[in-house]
Write a protein that holds these residues in place. Sequence first.
Motif, mmCIF file in Angstrom:
data_model
loop_
_atom_site.group_PDB
_atom_site.id
_atom_site.type_symbol
_atom_site.label_atom_id
_atom_site.label_comp_id
_atom_site.label_asym_id
_atom_site.label_seq_id
_atom_site.Cartn_x
_atom_site.Cartn_y
_atom_site.Cartn_z
ATOM 1 N N HIS A 132 5.216 -6.808 7.078
ATOM 2 C CA HIS A 132 4.899 -6.987 5.653
ATOM 3 C C HIS A 132 4.262 -5.696 5.118
ATOM 4 O O HIS A 132 3.720 -4.890 5.877
ATOM 5 C CB HIS A 132 3.988 -8.192 5.410
ATOM 6 N N SER B 159 1.668 -5.586 3.500
ATOM 7 C CA SER B 159 0.205 -5.706 3.606
ATOM 8 C C SER B 159 -0.329 -4.780 4.703
ATOM 9 O O SER B 159 -1.522 -4.486 4.738
ATOM 10 C CB SER B 159 -0.205 -7.141 3.914
ATOM 11 N N GLN C 183 -2.443 -2.014 3.273
ATOM 12 C CA GLN C 183 -3.618 -2.296 2.417
ATOM 13 C C GLN C 183 -4.860 -1.534 2.850
ATOM 14 O O GLN C 183 -5.473 -0.796 2.074
ATOM 15 C CB GLN C 183 -3.966 -3.784 2.493
ATOM 16 N N ARG D 35 11.600 -8.559 10.322
ATOM 17 C CA ARG D 35 11.183 -9.797 11.000
ATOM 18 C C ARG D 35 12.328 -10.388 11.791
ATOM 19 O O ARG D 35 13.440 -10.496 11.274
ATOM 20 C CB ARG D 35 10.736 -10.843 9.967
ATOM 21 N N GLN E 160 9.654 -5.672 0.435
ATOM 22 C CA GLN E 160 8.513 -6.308 -0.227
ATOM 23 C C GLN E 160 7.807 -5.316 -1.127
ATOM 24 O O GLN E 160 7.903 -4.107 -0.939
ATOM 25 C CB GLN E 160 7.481 -6.792 0.808
ATOM 26 N N GLU F 122 3.787 -4.856 -2.513
ATOM 27 C CA GLU F 122 2.398 -5.271 -2.393
ATOM 28 C C GLU F 122 1.642 -4.674 -3.572
ATOM 29 O O GLU F 122 1.891 -3.525 -3.950
ATOM 30 C CB GLU F 122 1.872 -4.639 -1.096
ATOM 31 N N PHE G 205 -3.621 -17.624 3.155
ATOM 32 C CA PHE G 205 -3.218 -16.375 3.815
ATOM 33 C C PHE G 205 -4.449 -15.860 4.549
ATOM 34 O O PHE G 205 -5.570 -16.044 4.057
ATOM 35 C CB PHE G 205 -2.775 -15.310 2.796
ATOM 36 N N PHE H 66 -5.518 -12.981 4.712
ATOM 37 C CA PHE H 66 -6.140 -11.819 4.052
ATOM 38 C C PHE H 66 -6.754 -12.112 2.704
ATOM 39 O O PHE H 66 -7.336 -11.233 2.086
ATOM 40 C CB PHE H 66 -5.132 -10.660 3.911
ATOM 41 N N THR H 67 -6.580 -13.333 2.183
ATOM 42 C CA THR H 67 -7.130 -13.642 0.856
ATOM 43 C C THR H 67 -7.865 -14.968 0.854
ATOM 44 O O THR H 67 -7.556 -15.873 1.637
ATOM 45 C CB THR H 67 -5.995 -13.728 -0.195
ATOM 46 N N GLY I 241 3.112 -14.479 -3.177
ATOM 47 C CA GLY I 241 1.847 -14.938 -2.624
ATOM 48 C C GLY I 241 0.759 -13.973 -3.072
ATOM 49 O O GLY I 241 1.022 -12.782 -3.271
ATOM 50 N N CYS I 242 -0.444 -14.484 -3.241
ATOM 51 C CA CYS I 242 -1.502 -13.602 -3.732
ATOM 52 C C CYS I 242 -2.871 -14.237 -3.508
ATOM 53 O O CYS I 242 -2.969 -15.353 -3.008
ATOM 54 C CB CYS I 242 -1.298 -13.324 -5.215
ATOM 55 N N GLY I 243 -3.895 -13.519 -3.908
ATOM 56 C CA GLY I 243 -5.229 -14.096 -3.815
ATOM 57 C C GLY I 243 -6.301 -13.035 -3.989
ATOM 58 O O GLY I 243 -6.011 -11.872 -4.288
ATOM 59 N N ALA J 292 -4.975 -9.139 -4.509
ATOM 60 C CA ALA J 292 -3.786 -8.578 -3.857
ATOM 61 C C ALA J 292 -2.636 -9.558 -4.037
ATOM 62 O O ALA J 292 -2.855 -10.759 -4.173
ATOM 63 C CB ALA J 292 -4.048 -8.361 -2.373
ATOM 64 N N PHE J 293 -1.432 -9.022 -4.070
ATOM 65 C CA PHE J 293 -0.257 -9.912 -4.069
ATOM 66 C C PHE J 293 0.844 -9.279 -3.239
ATOM 67 O O PHE J 293 0.826 -8.063 -2.966
ATOM 68 C CB PHE J 293 0.236 -10.186 -5.504
ATOM 69 N N GLY J 294 1.791 -10.116 -2.801
ATOM 70 C CA GLY J 294 2.955 -9.608 -2.086
ATOM 71 C C GLY J 294 4.172 -10.384 -2.525
ATOM 72 O O GLY J 294 4.127 -11.620 -2.615
#
Length: 431
Positions: free
Chosen positions: A164, A166, A169, A188, A202, A204, A253, A255-256, A275-277, A296-298
Amino acid sequence: MAATLFLKPCIFLHRRTLFALPLQFSSFSTSSSATAAPFPENKVHRSRQSPAVSASLLELGGGVNISRDEIVKDDPTNNVSDTIFSKLGMQLHRRDQHPLGILKNAIFDYFDTNYPNKFEKFDNLCPLVSVKANFDDVLVPADHVSRSYNDTYYVDSETVLRCHTSAHQAELLRQGNTHFLVTGDVYRRDSIDSTHYPVFHQMEGVRVFTPADWEGSGTDGTLYAAEDLKKCLEGLASHLFGGVEMRWIDTYFPFTNPSFELEIYFQEKWLEVLGCGVMEQEILKRSGRTDNVAWAFGLGLERLAMVLFDIPDIRLFWTSDKRFTSQFAKGQLGVKFKPFSKYPPCYKDMSLWISDSFTENNLCEVVRGIAGDLVEEVKLIDNFTNKKGMTSHCYRIAYRSMERSLTDEEINDLQWKVREQVETKLKVVLR
Ligand code: DAH
Protein backbone atom coordinates in the motif's frame (compact mmCIF):
# COMPACT_ATOMS: atom_id res chain seq x y z
CA MET A 1 18.50 -0.08 14.33
CA ALA A 2 15.79 1.86 12.58
CA ALA A 3 18.31 3.53 10.34
CA THR A 4 19.96 0.30 9.26
CA LEU A 5 16.68 -1.32 8.35
CA PHE A 6 15.70 1.67 6.35
CA LEU A 7 19.01 2.17 4.62
CA LYS A 8 19.66 -1.43 3.79
CA PRO A 9 17.60 -1.70 0.62
CA CYS A 10 19.22 1.41 -0.82
CA ILE A 11 22.62 -0.24 -0.80
CA PHE A 12 21.71 -3.15 -3.01
CA LEU A 13 19.49 -1.09 -5.24
CA HIS A 14 22.34 0.52 -7.17
CA ARG A 15 21.03 3.89 -6.15
CA ARG A 16 24.41 5.33 -7.04
CA THR A 17 24.18 4.17 -10.65
CA LEU A 18 21.50 6.78 -11.13
CA PHE A 19 24.00 9.39 -12.18
CA ALA A 20 26.06 7.17 -14.44
CA LEU A 21 23.19 5.48 -16.24
CA PRO A 22 22.12 7.80 -19.02
CA LEU A 23 25.52 7.72 -20.64
CA GLN A 24 26.32 4.06 -20.28
CA PHE A 25 23.05 2.31 -20.86
CA SER A 26 20.60 2.27 -23.66
CA SER A 27 17.02 1.26 -23.21
CA PHE A 28 15.34 -1.42 -25.26
CA SER A 29 11.80 -2.56 -25.46
CA THR A 30 10.99 -6.23 -25.08
CA SER A 31 7.80 -5.77 -27.02
CA SER A 32 7.43 -8.30 -29.81
CA SER A 33 4.23 -7.14 -31.42
CA ALA A 34 4.41 -4.62 -34.21
CA THR A 35 1.05 -3.10 -33.37
CA ALA A 36 1.69 -2.99 -29.65
CA ALA A 37 3.37 -0.36 -27.57
CA PRO A 38 1.97 3.11 -27.71
CA PHE A 39 4.00 2.92 -24.52
CA PRO A 40 6.95 0.62 -23.96
CA GLU A 41 7.12 -2.32 -21.61
CA ASN A 42 9.10 -1.84 -18.46
CA LYS A 43 12.30 0.03 -19.02
CA VAL A 44 15.13 -2.42 -18.70
CA HIS A 45 18.57 -1.01 -19.33
CA ARG A 46 21.36 -3.17 -20.63
CA SER A 47 25.01 -2.40 -20.65
CA ARG A 48 26.42 -1.82 -24.11
CA GLN A 49 29.99 -1.35 -23.14
CA SER A 50 31.09 -3.33 -20.18
CA PRO A 51 30.45 -7.09 -20.13
CA ALA A 52 31.23 -6.93 -16.42
CA VAL A 53 28.00 -5.00 -15.92
CA SER A 54 26.04 -7.10 -18.36
CA ALA A 55 23.07 -7.63 -16.08
CA SER A 56 20.04 -5.67 -17.26
CA LEU A 57 18.96 -2.95 -14.92
CA LEU A 58 15.38 -1.88 -14.46
CA GLU A 59 14.33 1.65 -13.53
CA LEU A 60 12.00 1.22 -10.59
CA GLY A 61 11.17 4.79 -9.67
CA GLY A 62 12.83 7.25 -7.37
CA GLY A 63 16.12 6.87 -9.22
CA VAL A 64 16.49 3.24 -8.19
CA ASN A 65 17.87 0.80 -10.75
CA ILE A 66 17.91 -2.91 -10.15
CA SER A 67 18.47 -6.20 -11.95
CA ARG A 68 16.00 -9.04 -12.16
CA ASP A 69 18.22 -11.30 -10.10
CA GLU A 70 17.96 -8.98 -7.13
CA ILE A 71 14.17 -9.12 -7.19
CA VAL A 72 13.37 -12.68 -8.33
CA LYS A 73 15.47 -15.09 -6.30
CA ASP A 74 15.41 -18.80 -5.73
CA ASP A 75 15.36 -18.39 -1.99
CA PRO A 76 12.74 -19.32 0.62
CA THR A 77 12.48 -15.69 1.77
CA ASN A 78 11.61 -14.55 -1.77
CA ASN A 79 8.23 -15.09 -3.43
CA VAL A 80 8.43 -12.60 -6.33
CA SER A 81 7.67 -14.15 -9.73
CA ASP A 82 8.81 -13.10 -13.17
CA THR A 83 5.21 -12.10 -13.91
CA ILE A 84 5.45 -9.55 -11.12
CA PHE A 85 8.92 -8.44 -12.12
CA SER A 86 7.61 -7.64 -15.60
CA LYS A 87 5.23 -5.06 -14.09
CA LEU A 88 7.83 -3.19 -12.08
CA GLY A 89 8.72 0.21 -13.41
CA MET A 90 5.67 0.40 -15.70
CA GLN A 91 4.14 3.24 -13.68
CA LEU A 92 0.80 3.36 -15.46
CA HIS A 93 -0.25 6.18 -13.13
CA ARG A 94 2.34 8.46 -14.72
CA ARG A 95 0.88 8.23 -18.23
CA ASP A 96 -1.36 11.20 -18.87
CA GLN A 97 -3.38 9.40 -21.55
CA HIS A 98 -3.96 6.26 -19.52
CA PRO A 99 -7.20 6.04 -17.48
CA LEU A 100 -5.15 5.74 -14.28
CA GLY A 101 -3.07 8.80 -15.13
CA ILE A 102 -6.19 10.74 -16.14
CA LEU A 103 -7.82 9.89 -12.80
CA LYS A 104 -4.68 10.78 -10.85
CA ASN A 105 -4.53 14.15 -12.60
CA ALA A 106 -8.22 14.81 -11.91
CA ILE A 107 -7.58 14.22 -8.19
CA PHE A 108 -4.55 16.51 -8.36
CA ASP A 109 -6.77 19.17 -9.99
CA TYR A 110 -9.18 18.97 -7.08
CA PHE A 111 -6.41 19.50 -4.53
CA ASP A 112 -4.75 22.24 -6.57
CA THR A 113 -8.02 24.13 -6.89
CA ASN A 114 -9.08 23.82 -3.28
CA TYR A 115 -5.68 24.03 -1.59
CA PRO A 116 -3.45 26.00 -3.99
CA ASN A 117 0.24 25.14 -3.56
CA LYS A 118 -0.44 23.15 -0.41
CA PHE A 119 -0.13 19.48 -1.29
CA GLU A 120 3.22 18.08 -2.35
CA LYS A 121 2.84 15.30 -4.92
CA PHE A 122 4.98 12.18 -5.01
CA ASP A 123 4.35 9.71 -7.81
CA ASN A 124 7.78 8.31 -8.41
CA LEU A 125 8.75 6.71 -5.11
CA CYS A 126 10.41 3.30 -5.34
CA PRO A 127 7.94 0.44 -4.73
CA LEU A 128 10.62 -1.64 -3.04
CA VAL A 129 10.40 -0.78 0.65
CA SER A 130 11.49 -2.18 4.00
CA VAL A 131 9.16 -4.37 6.04
CA LYS A 132 9.49 -1.65 8.64
CA ALA A 133 8.16 1.07 6.32
CA ASN A 134 5.39 -1.10 4.90
CA PHE A 135 4.13 -2.47 8.22
CA ASP A 136 5.87 -1.40 11.45
CA ASP A 137 5.91 2.34 10.79
CA VAL A 138 2.15 2.37 10.21
CA LEU A 139 1.52 0.17 13.26
CA VAL A 140 0.41 -2.98 11.44
CA PRO A 141 0.38 -5.63 14.20
CA ALA A 142 3.08 -8.33 14.13
CA ASP A 143 0.49 -11.06 13.55
CA HIS A 144 -1.56 -9.20 10.91
CA VAL A 145 -2.46 -11.40 7.96
CA SER A 146 -1.19 -8.84 5.44
CA ARG A 147 2.37 -9.56 6.59
CA SER A 148 2.22 -13.22 5.51
CA TYR A 149 4.09 -14.62 2.52
CA ASN A 150 0.71 -15.65 1.22
CA ASP A 151 -0.43 -12.03 0.93
CA THR A 152 2.66 -9.93 0.34
CA TYR A 153 5.56 -10.15 -2.11
CA TYR A 154 8.83 -10.43 -0.20
CA VAL A 155 12.17 -9.78 -1.88
CA ASP A 156 13.90 -10.98 1.29
CA SER A 157 12.88 -11.18 4.93
CA GLU A 158 13.31 -7.42 5.41
CA THR A 159 12.19 -6.06 2.04
CA VAL A 160 8.83 -6.16 0.26
CA LEU A 161 7.11 -4.74 -2.78
CA ARG A 162 4.90 -2.20 -1.01
CA CYS A 163 1.38 -3.51 -0.52
CA HIS A 164 0.00 0.00 0.00
CA THR A 165 1.10 3.59 -0.47
CA SER A 166 0.77 4.04 3.31
CA ALA A 167 4.30 2.58 3.32
CA HIS A 168 5.58 6.12 2.63
CA GLN A 169 3.62 7.99 5.30
CA ALA A 170 6.14 7.86 8.12
CA GLU A 171 9.20 8.61 6.00
CA LEU A 172 7.56 11.65 4.38
CA LEU A 173 6.43 12.94 7.78
CA ARG A 174 9.94 12.49 9.15
CA GLN A 175 11.24 14.49 6.22
CA GLY A 176 9.02 17.37 7.31
CA ASN A 177 6.15 17.11 4.84
CA THR A 178 2.78 18.18 6.22
CA HIS A 179 0.50 18.07 3.15
CA PHE A 180 1.16 15.36 0.60
CA LEU A 181 -0.27 12.95 -1.97
CA VAL A 182 1.57 9.74 -2.85
CA THR A 183 0.56 7.80 -5.94
CA GLY A 184 2.13 4.48 -6.85
CA ASP A 185 1.92 0.88 -7.96
CA VAL A 186 1.24 -1.55 -5.12
CA TYR A 187 1.59 -5.32 -5.03
CA ARG A 188 -0.55 -8.00 -3.41
CA ARG A 189 -0.78 -11.76 -3.83
CA ASP A 190 -4.43 -12.44 -4.53
CA SER A 191 -7.06 -14.48 -6.31
CA ILE A 192 -7.85 -13.99 -10.01
CA ASP A 193 -11.03 -12.39 -11.32
CA SER A 194 -12.17 -9.33 -13.25
CA THR A 195 -11.46 -6.91 -10.37
CA HIS A 196 -8.31 -8.40 -8.84
CA TYR A 197 -4.82 -8.13 -10.24
CA PRO A 198 -1.58 -8.61 -8.25
CA VAL A 199 -0.44 -5.10 -9.16
CA PHE A 200 -2.68 -2.08 -8.83
CA HIS A 201 -2.38 1.61 -8.00
CA GLN A 202 -3.20 3.66 -4.95
CA MET A 203 -3.16 7.24 -3.87
CA GLU A 204 -2.45 8.24 -0.30
CA GLY A 205 -3.20 11.66 1.14
CA VAL A 206 -1.98 13.18 4.40
CA ARG A 207 -2.63 16.54 6.01
CA VAL A 208 -1.08 17.62 9.31
CA PHE A 209 -2.61 20.24 11.62
CA THR A 210 -0.93 22.21 14.39
CA PRO A 211 -2.75 23.37 17.55
CA ALA A 212 -3.11 26.84 16.02
CA ASP A 213 -5.40 25.30 13.39
CA TRP A 214 -8.02 24.00 15.82
CA GLU A 215 -7.64 26.37 18.74
CA GLY A 216 -10.58 28.72 18.71
CA SER A 217 -12.72 26.24 16.76
CA GLY A 218 -14.39 25.01 19.92
CA THR A 219 -13.44 21.38 19.24
CA ASP A 220 -10.36 19.27 19.90
CA GLY A 221 -7.75 18.37 17.31
CA THR A 222 -9.16 14.93 16.54
CA LEU A 223 -12.69 16.14 15.90
CA TYR A 224 -11.39 19.08 13.92
CA ALA A 225 -9.27 16.83 11.71
CA ALA A 226 -12.09 14.30 11.24
CA GLU A 227 -14.46 17.03 10.12
CA ASP A 228 -11.95 18.57 7.78
CA LEU A 229 -11.18 15.13 6.34
CA LYS A 230 -14.83 14.37 5.62
CA LYS A 231 -15.41 17.72 4.01
CA CYS A 232 -12.32 17.36 1.85
CA LEU A 233 -13.18 13.84 0.68
CA GLU A 234 -16.85 14.55 0.05
CA GLY A 235 -15.68 17.38 -2.17
CA LEU A 236 -13.31 15.03 -3.96
CA ALA A 237 -16.06 12.46 -4.54
CA SER A 238 -18.34 15.15 -6.01
CA HIS A 239 -15.50 16.38 -8.20
CA LEU A 240 -15.03 12.86 -9.63
CA PHE A 241 -18.58 11.51 -9.68
CA GLY A 242 -20.83 14.57 -9.78
CA GLY A 243 -23.81 14.93 -7.48
CA VAL A 244 -24.04 11.52 -5.85
CA GLU A 245 -25.40 10.31 -2.54
CA MET A 246 -22.66 9.51 -0.02
CA ARG A 247 -22.38 7.76 3.32
CA TRP A 248 -19.68 7.27 5.94
CA ILE A 249 -19.05 3.85 7.48
CA ASP A 250 -17.05 3.44 10.70
CA THR A 251 -14.28 0.90 10.23
CA TYR A 252 -10.85 -0.13 11.50
CA PHE A 253 -7.36 0.49 10.15
CA PRO A 254 -4.22 -0.02 12.23
CA PHE A 255 -2.96 3.44 11.28
CA THR A 256 -6.01 5.60 12.02
CA ASN A 257 -8.42 6.21 14.87
CA PRO A 258 -11.23 6.93 14.27
CA SER A 259 -11.31 5.24 10.84
CA PHE A 260 -13.92 5.60 8.12
CA GLU A 261 -14.86 4.40 4.68
CA LEU A 262 -16.61 6.62 2.20
CA GLU A 263 -19.25 5.05 -0.01
CA ILE A 264 -21.16 6.62 -2.87
CA TYR A 265 -24.38 5.53 -4.52
CA PHE A 266 -23.39 5.11 -8.13
CA GLN A 267 -25.03 3.13 -10.93
CA GLU A 268 -27.56 1.77 -8.47
CA LYS A 269 -25.04 0.34 -6.02
CA TRP A 270 -23.15 1.49 -2.95
CA LEU A 271 -19.52 1.67 -3.96
CA GLU A 272 -16.65 1.90 -1.50
CA VAL A 273 -14.49 4.79 -2.62
CA LEU A 274 -11.73 5.01 -0.05
CA GLY A 275 -10.48 4.37 3.49
CA CYS A 276 -9.39 7.15 5.79
CA GLY A 277 -9.20 8.45 9.31
CA VAL A 278 -7.37 10.51 11.88
CA MET A 279 -3.78 9.32 11.99
CA GLU A 280 -2.77 7.33 15.08
CA GLN A 281 -0.96 9.69 17.43
CA GLU A 282 1.91 7.21 17.74
CA ILE A 283 2.84 7.65 14.07
CA LEU A 284 3.05 11.41 14.49
CA LYS A 285 4.94 11.09 17.75
CA ARG A 286 7.58 8.86 16.19
CA SER A 287 8.08 11.38 13.43
CA GLY A 288 8.65 14.15 15.95
CA ARG A 289 5.20 15.76 15.75
CA THR A 290 3.83 15.09 19.21
CA ASP A 291 1.51 18.08 19.38
CA ASN A 292 0.11 17.72 15.91
CA VAL A 293 -2.94 15.93 14.58
CA ALA A 294 -3.29 14.60 11.03
CA TRP A 295 -5.73 12.97 8.71
CA ALA A 296 -4.90 10.36 6.09
CA PHE A 297 -6.73 8.57 3.30
CA GLY A 298 -5.97 5.86 0.77
CA LEU A 299 -7.84 5.06 -2.41
CA GLY A 300 -7.51 2.45 -5.14
CA LEU A 301 -7.27 4.01 -8.58
CA GLU A 302 -8.37 0.94 -10.62
CA ARG A 303 -11.52 0.51 -8.58
CA LEU A 304 -12.60 4.06 -9.28
CA ALA A 305 -11.38 4.13 -12.87
CA MET A 306 -13.34 0.95 -13.66
CA VAL A 307 -16.62 2.64 -12.76
CA LEU A 308 -15.75 6.10 -14.07
CA PHE A 309 -14.65 4.84 -17.49
CA ASP A 310 -16.85 1.68 -17.65
CA ILE A 311 -13.82 -0.60 -17.87
CA PRO A 312 -15.11 -4.15 -17.35
CA ASP A 313 -11.90 -6.07 -16.67
CA ILE A 314 -8.89 -4.99 -14.64
CA ARG A 315 -6.49 -6.65 -17.10
CA LEU A 316 -7.39 -4.00 -19.67
CA PHE A 317 -5.34 -1.39 -17.79
CA TRP A 318 -2.24 -3.37 -18.82
CA THR A 319 -3.00 -3.88 -22.47
CA SER A 320 -1.16 -1.98 -25.14
CA ASP A 321 -3.86 -2.82 -27.70
CA LYS A 322 -4.62 0.42 -29.51
CA ARG A 323 -8.32 -0.39 -29.53
CA PHE A 324 -8.13 0.24 -25.78
CA THR A 325 -5.46 2.90 -25.42
CA SER A 326 -6.76 5.10 -28.25
CA GLN A 327 -10.07 5.61 -26.45
CA PHE A 328 -8.56 7.77 -23.71
CA ALA A 329 -7.10 11.23 -23.84
CA LYS A 330 -5.32 13.52 -21.42
CA GLY A 331 -7.69 15.45 -19.18
CA GLN A 332 -10.80 13.52 -20.21
CA LEU A 333 -12.17 11.92 -17.10
CA GLY A 334 -15.07 9.52 -17.44
CA VAL A 335 -15.13 8.95 -21.20
CA LYS A 336 -17.01 5.66 -21.47
CA PHE A 337 -14.97 2.77 -22.79
CA LYS A 338 -16.55 0.99 -25.76
CA PRO A 339 -15.69 -2.72 -25.66
CA PHE A 340 -14.08 -3.72 -28.93
CA SER A 341 -14.55 -7.43 -28.66
CA LYS A 342 -15.94 -10.29 -26.73
CA TYR A 343 -13.80 -13.25 -27.56
CA PRO A 344 -15.14 -16.54 -26.24
CA PRO A 345 -13.89 -17.83 -22.91
CA CYS A 346 -12.66 -21.38 -22.52
CA TYR A 347 -13.15 -23.18 -19.22
CA LYS A 348 -10.91 -25.90 -17.82
CA ASP A 349 -11.62 -27.68 -14.55
CA MET A 350 -8.90 -29.08 -12.35
CA SER A 351 -9.49 -31.23 -9.24
CA LEU A 352 -6.81 -31.76 -6.66
CA TRP A 353 -6.19 -33.20 -3.22
CA ILE A 354 -4.76 -30.27 -1.34
CA SER A 355 -2.03 -30.34 1.29
CA ASP A 356 -1.88 -28.25 4.48
CA SER A 357 0.35 -25.66 2.85
CA PHE A 358 -1.90 -25.19 -0.18
CA THR A 359 -3.41 -21.74 -0.70
CA GLU A 360 -5.50 -20.30 -3.49
CA ASN A 361 -3.10 -17.37 -3.85
CA ASN A 362 -0.25 -19.80 -4.54
CA LEU A 363 -2.37 -21.56 -7.15
CA CYS A 364 -3.21 -18.24 -8.82
CA GLU A 365 0.45 -17.31 -8.90
CA VAL A 366 1.26 -20.53 -10.78
CA VAL A 367 -1.59 -20.02 -13.24
CA ARG A 368 -0.61 -16.42 -13.91
CA GLY A 369 3.01 -17.43 -14.30
CA ILE A 370 2.00 -19.67 -17.20
CA ALA A 371 -1.03 -18.00 -18.76
CA GLY A 372 -0.28 -14.35 -17.92
CA ASP A 373 -3.17 -12.09 -18.83
CA LEU A 374 -4.88 -14.89 -20.77
CA VAL A 375 -6.38 -16.09 -17.51
CA GLU A 376 -9.58 -14.27 -16.65
CA GLU A 377 -10.70 -16.08 -13.51
CA VAL A 378 -9.80 -18.93 -11.18
CA LYS A 379 -12.81 -20.05 -9.19
CA LEU A 380 -13.32 -22.73 -6.56
CA ILE A 381 -16.37 -24.67 -7.72
CA ASP A 382 -16.26 -27.72 -5.47
CA ASN A 383 -14.77 -28.50 -2.08
CA PHE A 384 -15.16 -31.60 0.08
CA THR A 385 -13.30 -33.64 2.70
CA ASN A 386 -13.51 -37.44 2.52
CA LYS A 387 -13.70 -39.93 5.39
CA LYS A 388 -9.93 -40.20 5.51
CA GLY A 389 -9.71 -36.47 6.10
CA MET A 390 -8.36 -35.67 2.64
CA THR A 391 -9.66 -32.41 1.16
CA SER A 392 -10.38 -32.00 -2.51
CA HIS A 393 -10.78 -28.73 -4.36
CA CYS A 394 -12.02 -28.28 -7.88
CA TYR A 395 -11.07 -25.06 -9.64
CA ARG A 396 -12.53 -23.74 -12.85
CA ILE A 397 -10.02 -21.73 -14.83
CA ALA A 398 -11.45 -19.32 -17.39
CA TYR A 399 -9.06 -18.51 -20.22
CA ARG A 400 -9.97 -15.56 -22.40
CA SER A 401 -7.90 -13.09 -24.30
CA MET A 402 -9.13 -9.54 -24.54
CA GLU A 403 -7.37 -9.12 -27.86
CA ARG A 404 -7.98 -12.24 -29.96
CA SER A 405 -9.52 -15.72 -30.15
CA LEU A 406 -7.49 -18.43 -28.52
CA THR A 407 -7.03 -21.77 -30.26
CA ASP A 408 -7.92 -25.08 -28.56
CA GLU A 409 -4.37 -26.17 -29.01
CA GLU A 410 -2.91 -23.19 -27.20
CA ILE A 411 -5.35 -23.51 -24.30
CA ASN A 412 -4.71 -27.24 -23.94
CA ASP A 413 -1.03 -26.51 -23.91
CA LEU A 414 -1.45 -23.89 -21.19
CA GLN A 415 -3.65 -26.18 -19.13
CA TRP A 416 -1.09 -29.02 -19.34
CA LYS A 417 1.62 -26.73 -18.13
CA VAL A 418 -0.60 -25.51 -15.30
CA ARG A 419 -1.34 -29.09 -14.23
CA GLU A 420 2.33 -30.01 -14.32
CA GLN A 421 3.47 -27.02 -12.26
CA VAL A 422 0.60 -27.22 -9.82
CA GLU A 423 1.75 -30.76 -8.95
CA THR A 424 5.44 -29.99 -8.70
CA LYS A 425 5.36 -26.54 -7.14
CA LEU A 426 2.34 -26.78 -4.85
CA LYS A 427 2.82 -30.39 -3.73
CA VAL A 428 -0.75 -31.38 -4.37
CA VAL A 429 -2.09 -34.50 -6.04
CA LEU A 430 -4.22 -34.05 -9.12
CA ARG A 431 -7.33 -36.18 -9.24
N1 DAH B 1 -3.62 1.47 3.30
C1 DAH B 1 -5.02 1.14 3.23
C2 DAH B 1 -5.18 -0.05 2.28
O1 DAH B 1 -4.34 -0.31 1.48
C3 DAH B 1 -5.83 2.31 2.75
C4 DAH B 1 -5.88 3.42 3.76
C5 DAH B 1 -6.89 3.46 4.69
C6 DAH B 1 -4.91 4.41 3.77
C7 DAH B 1 -6.94 4.46 5.65
C8 DAH B 1 -4.95 5.41 4.72
C9 DAH B 1 -5.98 5.42 5.66
O2 DAH B 1 -4.05 6.39 4.79
O3 DAH B 1 -6.02 6.42 6.57
O4 DAH B 1 -6.17 -0.71 2.31
